[in-house]
Scaffold this active site. Structure first.
Site, PDB file in Angstrom:
ATOM      1  N   GLN A 147      96.428  82.659 -53.506  1.00  0.00           N
ATOM      2  CA  GLN A 147      97.571  82.030 -54.171  1.00  0.00           C
ATOM      3  C   GLN A 147      97.150  80.762 -54.901  1.00  0.00           C
ATOM      4  OE1 GLN A 147     101.018  82.961 -54.255  1.00  0.00           O
ATOM      5  NE2 GLN A 147     100.961  81.360 -55.823  1.00  0.00           N
ATOM      6  N   ASP A 196     107.673  75.432 -50.817  1.00  0.00           N
ATOM      7  CA  ASP A 196     107.579  76.809 -50.321  1.00  0.00           C
ATOM      8  C   ASP A 196     108.772  77.020 -49.387  1.00  0.00           C
ATOM      9  OD1 ASP A 196     106.652  79.350 -49.665  1.00  0.00           O
ATOM     10  OD2 ASP A 196     104.944  78.660 -48.497  1.00  0.00           O
ATOM     11  N   ARG A 213      96.011  91.086 -45.122  1.00  0.00           N
ATOM     12  CA  ARG A 213      97.067  90.098 -44.816  1.00  0.00           C
ATOM     13  C   ARG A 213      97.423  90.261 -43.350  1.00  0.00           C
ATOM     14  NH1 ARG A 213     102.461  88.589 -48.207  1.00  0.00           N
ATOM     15  NH2 ARG A 213     100.826  87.526 -49.388  1.00  0.00           N
ATOM     16  N   ARG A 228      98.639  85.541 -60.558  1.00  0.00           N
ATOM     17  CA  ARG A 228      98.054  86.185 -59.379  1.00  0.00           C
ATOM     18  C   ARG A 228      97.181  87.360 -59.817  1.00  0.00           C
ATOM     19  NH1 ARG A 228     100.193  85.642 -54.373  1.00  0.00           N
ATOM     20  NH2 ARG A 228      98.162  86.483 -53.788  1.00  0.00           N
ATOM     21  N   HIS A 267      96.318  80.512 -47.556  1.00  0.00           N
ATOM     22  CA  HIS A 267      96.632  81.511 -48.586  1.00  0.00           C
ATOM     23  C   HIS A 267      95.781  81.196 -49.820  1.00  0.00           C
ATOM     24  CE1 HIS A 267      98.616  84.619 -50.614  1.00  0.00           C
ATOM     25  NE2 HIS A 267      99.838  84.126 -50.763  1.00  0.00           N
ATOM     26  N   CYS A 273     105.040  79.417 -54.792  1.00  0.00           N
ATOM     27  CA  CYS A 273     104.268  80.668 -54.711  1.00  0.00           C
ATOM     28  C   CYS A 273     105.167  81.898 -54.779  1.00  0.00           C
ATOM     29  CB  CYS A 273     103.436  80.677 -53.435  1.00  0.00           C
ATOM     30  SG  CYS A 273     104.415  80.650 -51.920  1.00  0.00           S
TER      31      CYS A 273
HETATM   32  N1   CP Z   1     103.136  84.549 -53.105  1.00  0.00           N
HETATM   33  C1   CP Z   1     102.861  85.672 -52.405  1.00  0.00           C
HETATM   34  O1   CP Z   1     101.802  85.813 -51.763  1.00  0.00           O
HETATM   35  O2   CP Z   1     103.809  86.616 -52.523  1.00  0.00           O
HETATM   36  P1   CP Z   1     103.878  87.978 -51.706  1.00  0.00           P
HETATM   37  O3   CP Z   1     104.191  87.650 -50.281  1.00  0.00           O
HETATM   38  O4   CP Z   1     104.979  88.755 -52.382  1.00  0.00           O
HETATM   39  O5   CP Z   1     102.551  88.665 -51.819  1.00  0.00           O
HETATM   40  N1  NVA Z   2     104.397  80.371 -46.517  1.00  0.00           N
HETATM   41  C1  NVA Z   2     104.832  81.698 -46.862  1.00  0.00           C
HETATM   42  C2  NVA Z   2     104.125  82.175 -48.087  1.00  0.00           C
HETATM   43  C3  NVA Z   2     104.570  83.518 -48.593  1.00  0.00           C
HETATM   44  C4  NVA Z   2     103.796  83.987 -49.756  1.00  0.00           C
HETATM   45  C5  NVA Z   2     104.602  82.626 -45.698  1.00  0.00           C
HETATM   46  O1  NVA Z   2     103.562  82.521 -45.053  1.00  0.00           O
HETATM   47  O2  NVA Z   2     105.472  83.449 -45.413  1.00  0.00           O
END
Ligand code: CP
Ligand code: NVA
Length: 307
Positions: free
Chosen positions: A137, A225, A107, A292, A134, A264
Site C-alpha cells: 500500500q 484509515d 494476506r 496499487r 501493509h 488506503c
Molecule cells: N487498501 C487495500 O489494501 O485494500 P483491500 O483491502 O481492498 O485490498
Molecule cells: N488498516 C486496515 C487496512 C485495510 C486495507 C486493515 O488492516 O483492515
C-alpha cells in the site's frame, strides 16, 4: 542470508530497490496509458499463488491484473481452502508451494507467520497485509504523493487516527524516503512506545501527539484509515475514541493550503472521513487506488529479478 527477493516490510529493503520499484511502476503506468493493456511481458510463464485469509478488493485485483499484464498467471487461494486451515504448518506449506509456483503473495493477520513462510520458501514471498504492516500500500502511496506534489523527501505527512498497520508502513517509508511524520492518535490506540522510540533513534522525524490539529498544522498531506481494522474486535470502543480524529473540512483547512488527502481505502464515510473530504478537490484517493496496480507491477518485477 537468503538471496531471495521477499517483499515483507519496507524497513528491510534498500532505498535503491524501493526507488527502482517506483521508477518501474511509473514507466509501466506511462506505457499502459499510451499503448493500452498488454497481456505479455517479463513474467511470461511465471505463476503467483495469492493466498487470502482476509477479504480484499484492491490488493487482490491489482495483483491479479498486474501479474497478467506482465505476462504471468495467478492462482487464487484462501487459507480455508488449503490444508493450512486444518493445521498444516506454515513452513510445510511454504516448502510445498515452492515446488509448484514461482512466487507467493499472502494476506494474513499473523505477521510472524508471513515471516516464517518466507524463511521456509525457496521462492519470493510478498506481504499483502498483516496486522503489523501493509508495505505494498505504501509503495503506491509514495508514488501517488510524488505524482501530485513532487519529491516526498522532507515533506510533512500527517496521520490522524488509529496506530495501525498502514501507519507502521508509512513510518518505515519515512525512514527510507526521508520525509517527516506527525501522528495524532488517542493514547489507548497509539503506536507501541518502543517502536516509536526505536524509529526516532534510527533518525526518523516522527512526532507523536494526541491532537489532530497539531499533527496536520501546515502538513503537505493528511492521511487516515478505518477505525476498525481486520482482526480488531473492539469496534464500539474504537468508534468513541476515534471520532475526534475524523478528517473533515475543518481539519483539512488546518493543513497547508495545497495539502492532499490520502486513504488506503476501503473508507467508512462519515466515520474516519467525511464525504466532503473524500469527494473534495484535495482528495487523491482514487489515484492512490489505481496506483496499487502500477506499484504492484514494480514489486513483482523486482521480486522476480526483472529490475
Ligand atoms: N487498501 C487495500 O489494501 O485494500 P483491500 O483491502 O481492498 O485490498
Ligand atoms: N488498516 C486496515 C487496512 C485495510 C486495507 C486493515 O488492516 O483492515
Amino acid at each position: 542470508m537468503s538471496a531471495l527477493r521477499h517483499f515483507i516490510d519496507i524497513d528491510a529493503l534498500e532505498i535503491s530497490d524501493l526507488k527502482s520499484i517506483l521508477a518501474n511502476a511509473s514507466e509501466l503506468k506511462e506505457i499502459r496509458k499510451k499503448e493500452g493493456r498488454r497481456l505479455e511481458g517479463p513474467l511470461n510463464g511465471k505463476i503467483l499463488a495469492m493466498v487470502f485469509e482476509q477479504p480484499s478488493t484492491r490488493t487482490r485485483i491489482s495483483f491479479d491484473v498486474g501479474m497478467r499484464e506482465l505476462g504471468g498467471e495467478t492462482l487464487m487461494l484462501t487459507g480455508r481452502e488449503m490444508q493450512l486451515g486444518r493445521g498444516e504448518s506454515i513452513a510445510d506449506t511454504a516448502r510445498v508451494l515452492s515446488r509448484f509456483v514461482d512466487g507467493i503473495m499472502i494476506r494474513m493477520l499473523d505477521h510472524d507467520a508471513i515471516e516464517e513462510l518466507a524463511e521456509n520458501a525457496s521462492i519470493p514471498v510478498i506481504n499483502a497485509l498483516s496486522h503489523k504492516s501493509h508495505p505494498c500500500q505504501i509503495m503506491a502511496d509514495v508514488m501517488t504523493y510524488e505524482e501530485h506534489k513532487g519529491s516526498i523527501e522532507d515533506a510533512t505527512i500527517a496521520w490522524t487516527g488509529d496506530g495501525n498497520n498502514v501507519l507502521i508502513s508509512w513510518i518505515h517509508a519515512a525512514e527510507k524516503f526521508k520525509f517527516k511524520m506527525r501522528v495524532a492518535s488517542p493514547d489507548l490506540l497509539a503506536l507501541d512506545a518502543d517502536f516509536v522510540k526505536d524509529m526516532q533513534n534510527r533518525g526518523v522525524s516522527l512526532e507523536m501527539t494526541g491532537d489532530p490539529y497539531e499533527a496536520v498544522d501546515g502538513a503537505d498531506c493528511v492521511v487516515t484509515d478505518c477505525f476498525v481494522s481486520m482482526g480488531d474486535e473492539d469496534a464500539g470502543r474504537r468508534h468513541n475514541m476515534l471520532m475526534p480524529y475524523q478528517v473533515n473540512d475543518r481539519l483539512m483547512d488546518a493543513a497547508h493550503k495545497d495539502a492532499i488527502f490520502m486513504h488506503c481505502l476501503p473508507a467508512h464515510r462519515g466515520e474516519e472521513v467525511t464525504d466532503s473530504v473524500m469527494d473534495g478537490p484535495k482528495s487523491v484517493v482514487f489515484d492512490e487506488a489505481e496506483n496499487r496496480l502500477h506499484a504492484q507491477k514494480g514489486i513483482l518485477n523486482w521480486c522476480f529479478g526483472k529490475i
